[in-house]
Design a protein around this motif. Structure first.
Motif, PDB file in Angstrom:
ATOM      1  N   LYS A  47       4.221  16.099  13.685  1.00 40.48           N
ATOM      2  CA  LYS A  47       4.909  15.517  14.857  1.00 40.48           C
ATOM      3  C   LYS A  47       4.570  16.278  16.132  1.00 40.48           C
ATOM      4  O   LYS A  47       4.357  15.688  17.189  1.00 40.48           O
ATOM      5  CB  LYS A  47       6.429  15.535  14.633  1.00 40.48           C
ATOM      6  CG  LYS A  47       6.941  14.442  13.707  1.00 40.48           C
ATOM      7  CD  LYS A  47       8.454  14.569  13.561  1.00 40.48           C
ATOM      8  CE  LYS A  47       9.050  13.392  12.798  1.00 40.48           C
ATOM      9  NZ  LYS A  47      10.509  13.547  12.624  1.00 40.48           N
ATOM     10  N   SER A  50       0.822  15.433  17.143  1.00 41.82           N
ATOM     11  CA  SER A  50       0.418  14.038  17.353  1.00 41.82           C
ATOM     12  C   SER A  50       0.835  13.509  18.718  1.00 41.82           C
ATOM     13  O   SER A  50       1.874  13.893  19.260  1.00 41.82           O
ATOM     14  CB  SER A  50       1.033  13.137  16.277  1.00 41.82           C
ATOM     15  OG  SER A  50       0.579  13.505  15.000  1.00 41.82           O
ATOM     16  N   SER A  51       0.037  12.583  19.220  1.00 41.23           N
ATOM     17  CA  SER A  51       0.426  11.852  20.435  1.00 41.23           C
ATOM     18  C   SER A  51       1.517  10.858  20.036  1.00 41.23           C
ATOM     19  O   SER A  51       1.647  10.521  18.854  1.00 41.23           O
ATOM     20  CB  SER A  51      -0.770  11.082  20.979  1.00 41.23           C
ATOM     21  OG  SER A  51      -1.144  10.062  20.065  1.00 41.23           O
ATOM     22  N   PRO A  52       2.305  10.355  21.004  1.00 44.83           N
ATOM     23  CA  PRO A  52       3.334   9.361  20.675  1.00 44.83           C
ATOM     24  C   PRO A  52       2.745   8.141  19.956  1.00 44.83           C
ATOM     25  O   PRO A  52       3.356   7.610  19.025  1.00 44.83           O
ATOM     26  CB  PRO A  52       3.910   8.967  22.047  1.00 44.83           C
ATOM     27  CG  PRO A  52       3.647  10.159  22.917  1.00 44.83           C
ATOM     28  CD  PRO A  52       2.357  10.747  22.427  1.00 44.83           C
ATOM     29  N   GLU A  53       1.544   7.727  20.372  1.00 45.17           N
ATOM     30  CA  GLU A  53       0.900   6.556  19.743  1.00 45.17           C
ATOM     31  C   GLU A  53       0.559   6.844  18.279  1.00 45.17           C
ATOM     32  O   GLU A  53       0.776   5.997  17.400  1.00 45.17           O
ATOM     33  CB  GLU A  53      -0.394   6.191  20.502  1.00 45.17           C
ATOM     34  CG  GLU A  53      -0.200   5.714  21.930  1.00 45.17           C
ATOM     35  CD  GLU A  53       0.080   6.849  22.926  1.00 45.17           C
ATOM     36  OE1 GLU A  53       0.565   6.553  24.027  1.00 45.17           O
ATOM     37  OE2 GLU A  53      -0.197   8.028  22.583  1.00 45.17           O
ATOM     38  N   GLU A  54       0.041   8.043  18.040  1.00 46.42           N
ATOM     39  CA  GLU A  54      -0.332   8.435  16.684  1.00 46.42           C
ATOM     40  C   GLU A  54       0.916   8.533  15.800  1.00 46.42           C
ATOM     41  O   GLU A  54       0.929   8.041  14.665  1.00 46.42           O
ATOM     42  CB  GLU A  54      -1.043   9.787  16.742  1.00 46.42           C
ATOM     43  CG  GLU A  54      -1.893  10.097  15.532  1.00 46.42           C
ATOM     44  CD  GLU A  54      -2.720  11.344  15.781  1.00 46.42           C
ATOM     45  OE1 GLU A  54      -3.933  11.195  15.960  1.00 46.42           O
ATOM     46  OE2 GLU A  54      -2.164  12.468  15.829  1.00 46.42           O
ATOM     47  N   LYS A  99       3.682   7.017  16.126  1.00 46.49           N
ATOM     48  CA  LYS A  99       4.198   5.664  15.868  1.00 46.49           C
ATOM     49  C   LYS A  99       3.340   4.953  14.815  1.00 46.49           C
ATOM     50  O   LYS A  99       3.864   4.319  13.898  1.00 46.49           O
ATOM     51  CB  LYS A  99       4.206   4.863  17.174  1.00 46.49           C
ATOM     52  CG  LYS A  99       4.891   3.515  17.051  1.00 46.49           C
ATOM     53  CD  LYS A  99       4.903   2.774  18.383  1.00 46.49           C
ATOM     54  CE  LYS A  99       5.553   1.399  18.218  1.00 46.49           C
ATOM     55  NZ  LYS A  99       5.469   0.630  19.477  1.00 46.49           N
ATOM     56  N   ALA A 100       2.027   5.071  14.946  1.00 46.71           N
ATOM     57  CA  ALA A 100       1.106   4.417  14.005  1.00 46.71           C
ATOM     58  C   ALA A 100       1.321   4.912  12.576  1.00 46.71           C
ATOM     59  O   ALA A 100       1.195   4.143  11.613  1.00 46.71           O
ATOM     60  CB  ALA A 100      -0.342   4.661  14.435  1.00 46.71           C
ATOM     61  N   HIS A 107       4.214   6.128  11.445  1.00 46.02           N
ATOM     62  CA  HIS A 107       5.659   6.060  11.119  1.00 46.02           C
ATOM     63  C   HIS A 107       6.242   7.449  10.865  1.00 46.02           C
ATOM     64  O   HIS A 107       7.049   7.642   9.945  1.00 46.02           O
ATOM     65  CB  HIS A 107       5.913   5.175   9.882  1.00 46.02           C
ATOM     66  CG  HIS A 107       5.264   3.828   9.953  1.00 46.02           C
ATOM     67  ND1 HIS A 107       5.673   2.853  10.841  1.00 46.02           N
ATOM     68  CD2 HIS A 107       4.238   3.292   9.256  1.00 46.02           C
ATOM     69  CE1 HIS A 107       4.920   1.775  10.677  1.00 46.02           C
ATOM     70  NE2 HIS A 107       4.032   2.015   9.740  1.00 46.02           N
ATOM     71  N   ARG A 147      -4.617   8.088   6.886  1.00 49.97           N
ATOM     72  CA  ARG A 147      -4.185   6.688   6.913  1.00 49.97           C
ATOM     73  C   ARG A 147      -4.167   6.098   5.494  1.00 49.97           C
ATOM     74  O   ARG A 147      -3.227   5.411   5.106  1.00 49.97           O
ATOM     75  CB  ARG A 147      -5.111   5.873   7.820  1.00 49.97           C
ATOM     76  CG  ARG A 147      -4.607   4.459   8.098  1.00 49.97           C
ATOM     77  CD  ARG A 147      -5.499   3.751   9.107  1.00 49.97           C
ATOM     78  NE  ARG A 147      -5.425   4.371  10.431  1.00 49.97           N
ATOM     79  CZ  ARG A 147      -6.431   5.008  11.028  1.00 49.97           C
ATOM     80  NH1 ARG A 147      -7.613   5.098  10.430  1.00 49.97           N
ATOM     81  NH2 ARG A 147      -6.284   5.527  12.228  1.00 49.97           N
TER      82      ARG A 147
END
Length: 351
Positions: A166, A169-173, A175-176, A178, A328
């Motif tokens: 957390k 990671s970037s906010p986008e990462e 979120k992707a 979860h 992923r």
């Protein structure tokens, strides 16, 4: 992580001065070495967190070299484990004949005996003879009486790695992947997988083929690389090994997993029988079935742990590997298999 020899030109210039001095000091004590300064440095490929080199010197016996293995730790990977714990583990294993001897160590690496055996390949894990030997060796490993606390480390490690993922990671990462939902998933898994009957043991926690050496002549297995080793349920260690059967880190796309290669029911049962019977007691069908059910559920913990590892590694490790792509796949597999494995008490081997 395991390595494969890549015989290229001498890379002595890449080594820090302190390391070269340590190597020369070691070699000067060996009577068979012709010249302690005449060291050859051969990079070994296939490691995923460290740089690994074979170091060799000419000896007084023609065509025979004195060899050691040099491991230089990757930058930023301290987030995953405590190096002091690893060195303590390494020394204990050496004393108990479980792996190579530790010859020297420094804050950013170590020198160890070079094992005259080959590293397993992905296909070796499917070989009936080799698989049975791996099962027996893993049981021996799990039964080591390692000094120190014998607490399960899996859940604390998962939470620590989630926190690190957390923060990196970037906010986008985030979120992707979860990431906000995973804390609750760890708690659910911990609760769902806790069983009174489960055996704890000293676990390797990273039993992929590159961490297993095989001596063709003596038919002996040596398990190497103890960075992630700790006490855990043995079912988790076996589950992690089964998940690794879907990997081949020596292809053009080393990060890609092929889950059709996850062992089927018969293969799982065969491994578990070899594991349980290696100390002389023949397990009954119920014991095998119970362990299989536990192992199948712990594959979920393996997917979570290595998914988080991939996210962190993408930010801290400079090795050429698609860590995000790997993460992923592991996390996708977690979400894909969660309901089937936790929603039913029956073993499901199609992970």
């Amino acid at each position: 992580m395991g390595v494969v020899e890549n015989a290229v030109e001498n890379k002595e210039g890449r080594l820090p001065v302190e390391v070269k001095e340590t190597l020369k000091s070691l070699a000067s004590k060996w009577e068979d070495v012709l010249d302690a300064n005449a060291l050859q440095v051969i990079p070994l490929k296939g490691a995923m967190t460290n740089e690994v080199f074979q170091i060799k010197w000419p000896t007084k016996t023609e065509k025979v070299s004195r060899k050691v293995l040099l491991r230089l730790y990757g930058e930023g990977v301290e987030v995953f484990f405590d190096r002091n714990d690893e060195i303590r583990t390494f020394e204990f294993m050496s004393k108990h004949g479980q792996g190579p001897r530790l010859l020297a160590w420094f804050p950013y690496g170590r020198v160890e005996d070079f094992i005259n055996a080959r590293t397993l390949s992905a296909s070796d894990l499917r070989d009936l003879e080799i698989s049975a030997l791996v099962a027996a060796k893993l049981k021996e490993f799990n039964e080591l009486d390692m000094p120190g606390p014998k607490n399960v480390r899996l859940w604390d490690r998962s939470r620590n790695w989630l926190k690190a993922a957390k923060s990196l990671s970037s906010p986008e990462e985030a979120k992707a992947f979860h990431l906000d939902a995973i804390d609750e998933e760890i708690s659910k898994l911990e609760k769902a997988l806790y069983q009174n009957h489960q055996r704890l043991g000293f676990c390797h926690n990273d039993l992929q083929y590159g961490n297993i050496m095989f001596d063709e002549e003596t038919k002996t297995i040596t398990i190497i690389d103890y960075e992630y080793a700790s006490y855990n349920p043995i079912a988790y260690d076996i589950a992690n090994h089964f998940c690794e059967m879907a990997a081949d880190y020596h292809t053009e796309t080393p990060h890609l997993m092929d889950y059709s290669k996850y062992p089927g029911l018969e293969e799982c049962q065969r491994f578990l029988r070899a594991y349980l019977s290696s100390t002389g007691n023949q397990p009954n069908n119920l014991e095998v079935e119970q362990l299989l059910q536990d192992v199948e559920k712990y594959t979920l913990a393996s997917h979570l742990v290595w998914g988080l590892w991939g996210i962190i590694s993408a930010h801290v490790n400079k090795i050429d590997f698609d860590y995000i792509g790997y993460a992923r796949q592991r996390l996708d597999q977690y979400w894909l298999r969660k309901h089937a494995l936790l929603g039913s008490s029956s073993a499901n081997t199609n992970v």
